[in-house]
Motif scaffolding. Structure first.
Motif, PDB file in Angstrom:
ATOM      1  N   LYS A 219     -32.839 -44.308   8.054  1.00  0.00           N
ATOM      2  CA  LYS A 219     -33.229 -45.634   8.528  1.00  0.00           C
ATOM      3  C   LYS A 219     -32.145 -46.665   8.213  1.00  0.00           C
ATOM      4  O   LYS A 219     -31.413 -46.526   7.243  1.00  0.00           O
ATOM      5  N   GLN A 220     -32.091 -47.688   9.048  1.00  0.00           N
ATOM      6  CA  GLN A 220     -31.152 -48.777   8.830  1.00  0.00           C
ATOM      7  C   GLN A 220     -31.936 -50.074   8.660  1.00  0.00           C
ATOM      8  O   GLN A 220     -32.964 -50.287   9.314  1.00  0.00           O
ATOM      9  N   ILE A 221     -31.452 -50.921   7.783  1.00  0.00           N
ATOM     10  CA  ILE A 221     -32.074 -52.223   7.588  1.00  0.00           C
ATOM     11  C   ILE A 221     -30.947 -53.256   7.466  1.00  0.00           C
ATOM     12  O   ILE A 221     -30.553 -53.667   6.377  1.00  0.00           O
ATOM     13  N   PRO A 222     -30.389 -53.639   8.625  1.00  0.00           N
ATOM     14  CA  PRO A 222     -29.231 -54.546   8.617  1.00  0.00           C
ATOM     15  C   PRO A 222     -29.557 -55.866   7.922  1.00  0.00           C
ATOM     16  O   PRO A 222     -30.557 -56.508   8.233  1.00  0.00           O
ATOM     17  N   LEU A 223     -28.705 -56.252   6.990  1.00  0.00           N
ATOM     18  CA  LEU A 223     -28.896 -57.519   6.287  1.00  0.00           C
ATOM     19  C   LEU A 223     -28.268 -58.659   7.083  1.00  0.00           C
ATOM     20  O   LEU A 223     -27.401 -58.442   7.926  1.00  0.00           O
ATOM     21  N   PRO A 224     -28.706 -59.891   6.835  1.00  0.00           N
ATOM     22  CA  PRO A 224     -28.186 -61.027   7.599  1.00  0.00           C
ATOM     23  C   PRO A 224     -26.669 -61.150   7.500  1.00  0.00           C
ATOM     24  O   PRO A 224     -26.074 -60.808   6.469  1.00  0.00           O
ATOM     25  N   ARG A 225     -26.072 -61.630   8.559  1.00  0.00           N
ATOM     26  CA  ARG A 225     -24.632 -61.851   8.579  1.00  0.00           C
ATOM     27  C   ARG A 225     -24.238 -62.779   7.433  1.00  0.00           C
ATOM     28  O   ARG A 225     -24.907 -63.777   7.167  1.00  0.00           O
ATOM     29  N   GLY A 226     -23.151 -62.438   6.784  1.00  0.00           N
ATOM     30  CA  GLY A 226     -22.696 -63.224   5.635  1.00  0.00           C
ATOM     31  C   GLY A 226     -23.148 -62.641   4.314  1.00  0.00           C
ATOM     32  O   GLY A 226     -22.715 -63.102   3.257  1.00  0.00           O
ATOM     33  N   SER A 227     -24.014 -61.623   4.349  1.00  0.00           N
ATOM     34  CA  SER A 227     -24.415 -60.973   3.105  1.00  0.00           C
ATOM     35  C   SER A 227     -23.219 -60.230   2.517  1.00  0.00           C
ATOM     36  O   SER A 227     -22.301 -59.835   3.227  1.00  0.00           O
ATOM     37  N   ARG A 228     -23.243 -60.048   1.200  1.00  0.00           N
ATOM     38  CA  ARG A 228     -22.177 -59.339   0.534  1.00  0.00           C
ATOM     39  C   ARG A 228     -22.723 -58.542  -0.642  1.00  0.00           C
ATOM     40  O   ARG A 228     -23.796 -58.842  -1.163  1.00  0.00           O
ATOM     41  N   VAL A 229     -21.953 -57.504  -1.026  1.00  0.00           N
ATOM     42  CA  VAL A 229     -22.378 -56.564  -2.074  1.00  0.00           C
ATOM     43  C   VAL A 229     -21.398 -56.602  -3.237  1.00  0.00           C
ATOM     44  O   VAL A 229     -20.182 -56.663  -3.031  1.00  0.00           O
ATOM     45  N   LEU A 230     -21.918 -56.602  -4.465  1.00  0.00           N
ATOM     46  CA  LEU A 230     -21.110 -56.306  -5.652  1.00  0.00           C
ATOM     47  C   LEU A 230     -21.540 -54.939  -6.150  1.00  0.00           C
ATOM     48  O   LEU A 230     -22.715 -54.720  -6.448  1.00  0.00           O
ATOM     49  N   GLU A 231     -20.580 -54.010  -6.215  1.00  0.00           N
ATOM     50  CA  GLU A 231     -20.862 -52.653  -6.691  1.00  0.00           C
ATOM     51  C   GLU A 231     -20.061 -52.401  -7.957  1.00  0.00           C
ATOM     52  O   GLU A 231     -18.858 -52.696  -8.029  1.00  0.00           O
ATOM     53  N   THR A 232     -20.732 -51.875  -8.971  1.00  0.00           N
ATOM     54  CA  THR A 232     -20.064 -51.612 -10.242  1.00  0.00           C
ATOM     55  C   THR A 232     -20.699 -50.401 -10.893  1.00  0.00           C
ATOM     56  O   THR A 232     -21.732 -49.896 -10.458  1.00  0.00           O
TER      57      THR A 232
END
Length: 370
Positions: A219-232
């Motif tokens: 499944k896909q759940i596209p987030l709003p444009r301009g969203s960003r991820v921090l991965e650590t």
């Protein structure tokens, strides 16, 4: 400033003073900050490396290794936490809340200006702090501070939520009986479906994102444009392990976050500052002249990274691999110079992260080799 701080830590931090004396080093013999003795991260497990009297310590951050490992400890009082937060907030804002490709994304109807990083000591009231006050919806895949009070990563995310987050910003991680972290998938899915037009600042460990992606399946759940991820962080056996490129590709495919908006963070409980590999919306940090450019991490101006040869103990040349050593001026009450067990490649004033050195214990905030 580094030499002054070294002299203070030599005077007031007894275990560190003994470490320096065993190497024949004192403030009187040091004239270059690069020669200040770096304490190994393993020493934070065995010694109380602090200038604070025990009665004044209010918070102790523990590293997040496996249950069989003895954790590192970083002691804080209110003043040292204030410096820690001032350091993290300004550098986080520069990399996660601005947009390098100005004009493509607007937040709250206003184009966010690029703030200058504010050194520790300015904190609240600084430009980077005030421009984004409570303007971003933030979702953290970690447990809340109530559930994980000893985690520096959770404290970091809570500080970011408190200062930059809107009222509906939440944590959706949870802690099992054995202390292991996982993601509450249903709570996370409910949060993702709320406010479908508001950009999201999405924070989490690598294994937290794997938990969510496995729950999503195809499944896909596209987030709003301009969203960003921090991965650590790493995996520590808490999920299946993916190469970084594979994990980021799945985040893009399932959540609609473009690669330019996935920011990697490098930090650890023994430090008070963090390094990032890009500014959201822009190209990864790399040297244009490099034939095979790789993202490289950079600390804020008040911290420096060196890549050290384990054979010679000296800094390696450009493009060569060694152990990452960090000089962090925000580590006022512990030890400024920290020798990690992480391998990196020297890239100008930054470094490309390789992973853990052989024989080093896996660490929660380390990144797997990519």
């Amino acid at each position: 400033m580094a030499l002054t701080l070294f002299a203070l830590q030599f005077t007031h931090n007894a275990p560190y003073r003994r470490f320096c004396q065993a190497r024949g080093v004192s403030p009187e013999t040091i004239t270059d900050w690069a020669n200040i003795p770096a304490i190994p991260t393993s020493a934070f497990k065995e010694l109380e490396l602090t200038s604070l009297p025990p009665a004044e310590c209010t918070t102790i951050f523990h590293s997040s290794g496996t249950t069989e490992q003895r954790p590192s400890r970083h002691f804080h009082d209110a003043e040292s936490l204030a410096v820690y937060e001032a350091s993290l907030l300004s550098w986080f804002a520069v990399h996660l809340l601005t947009e390098r490709s100005v004009g493509r994304v607007k937040v709250g109807g206003e184009r966010p200006p690029s703030p200058r990083p504010s050194p520790p000591g300015e904190g609240a009231g600084s430009s980077a702090h005030e421009q984004f006050k409570n303007k971003f919806r933030i979702l953290s895949l970690t447990p809340s501070p109530t559930e994980a009070p000893d985690s520096s990563l959770v404290h970091m995310f809570e500080t970011v939520r408190r200062e930059f987050g809107t009222r509906d910003s939440i944590f959706t991680g949870q802690v099992a009986g054995d202390g292991a972290w996982s993601v509450n998938s249903e709570k996370t899915m409910a949060a993702l479906r709320e406010s479908p037009k508001q950009p999201l600042v999405f924070l989490g460990t690598a294994f937290g994102f794997v938990h969510l992606l496995d729950h999503l399946g195809e499944k896909q759940i596209p987030l709003p444009r301009g969203s960003r991820v921090l991965e650590t962080g790493g995996y520590k056996g808490r999920s299946r392990e993916l190469l970084k490129a594979e994990l980021h590709a799945l985040i893009t495919e399932r959540l609609g976050i473009p690669p330019t908006h996935i920011v990697c963070e490098y930090g650890m409980s023994e430090l008070s500052s963090q390094a990032y590999d890009r500014i959201a919306g822009g190209d990864a940090n790399s040297k244009p002249s490099t034939l095979n450019p790789q993202p490289c991490f950079r600390f804020p101006p008040w911290a420096r990274a060196q890549i050290i040869s384990p054979e010679t103990g000296h800094e390696v040349g450009e493009g060569e691999t060694g152990l990452i050593r960090v000089f962090d001026l925000a580590n006022v009450w512990s030890v400024m110079a920290v020798q990690t067990e992480d391998l990196g490649v020297r890239r100008g004033d930054g470094f490309e992260l390789i992973g853990r050195a052989k024989a080093a214990e896996p660490r929660g905030c380390s990144l797997m080799a990519s």
